[in-house]
Scaffold this active site. Sequence first.
Site, short mmCIF file in Angstrom:
data_model
loop_
_atom_site.label_atom_id
_atom_site.label_comp_id
_atom_site.label_asym_id
_atom_site.label_seq_id
_atom_site.Cartn_x
_atom_site.Cartn_y
_atom_site.Cartn_z
N MET A 46 47.07 83.84 46.98
CA MET A 46 47.73 83.01 47.99
C MET A 46 47.47 81.54 47.70
SD MET A 46 46.85 85.06 51.51
CE MET A 46 45.09 85.16 51.18
N VAL A 81 39.09 87.69 49.45
CA VAL A 81 38.29 86.91 48.50
C VAL A 81 38.49 85.43 48.76
CG1 VAL A 81 37.79 86.46 46.07
CG2 VAL A 81 38.60 88.73 46.76
N GLY A 139 43.94 78.91 51.18
CA GLY A 139 44.09 79.41 49.82
C GLY A 139 43.07 80.46 49.45
N SER A 140 43.50 81.58 48.87
CA SER A 140 42.56 82.66 48.60
C SER A 140 43.24 83.79 47.85
CB SER A 140 41.97 83.16 49.92
OG SER A 140 43.00 83.33 50.87
N ARG A 141 42.67 85.00 47.99
CA ARG A 141 43.17 86.15 47.23
C ARG A 141 42.84 87.45 47.95
NH1 ARG A 141 41.39 86.95 40.94
NH2 ARG A 141 41.26 89.20 40.85
#
Length: 219
Positions: free
Chosen positions: A96, A154, A184-186
Amino acid sequence: MNQKYPHPILAREGWPFIGGTFLLALLWTALAGFGFVAALLWIFFIIVTQFFRDPPRTVPAMPEAVLSPADGQIVKVEKTIDPFTNEEAILISVFMNLFNVHCQRFPVNGTVEDVQYYPGKFLNADLDKASTENERNAVIVRVNDGNRITVVQVAGLVARRILCYIQKGDQLSKGERYGFIRFGSRLDVYLPTDATPCVTIGEKVLGTETILAKLAPKA
């Protein structure tokens, strides 16, 4: 839809940020007029508001489907070992960026077997080692059909706060809102090895509406 975590169009996690930037821009404009700084503050307010948008989504009517838990881009589809269950798995990772919707929605109908939080680093979430070295929160789910999957939030380079609203024993349905990661991340999704991936690397996906994979029925 989960009544405890409704979709309010603008995510409740962002209300303090949205309100704060709005008041700052409004106050500056009132005191100093609409100049360069005021314009920057209003632009910043717009950016913050769009980051925390939280639109409702349509849930595909396909029992075997594993839905994307977040908006973003597919950065990994590969066979590996699920580090939280120590079982062979297919890993599908969704990255993301700052412009994606950042709430997480449940990908299957099932029961939460465990929630495991690990403190860690804040490396770029697009890196492979982010899955094992960054701050992360894993949700292990027993799907209603008997399969088991793991969904991992994450943290990333800018993302510094993982929020998860569920706990062991909770029963959730596809599309229910269960968490949020700021800025922002995953998301890593570990699936059984007999699952069939429905996405490819580089593909853009929408939380809930995109089917990541199809689970094989249990005998």
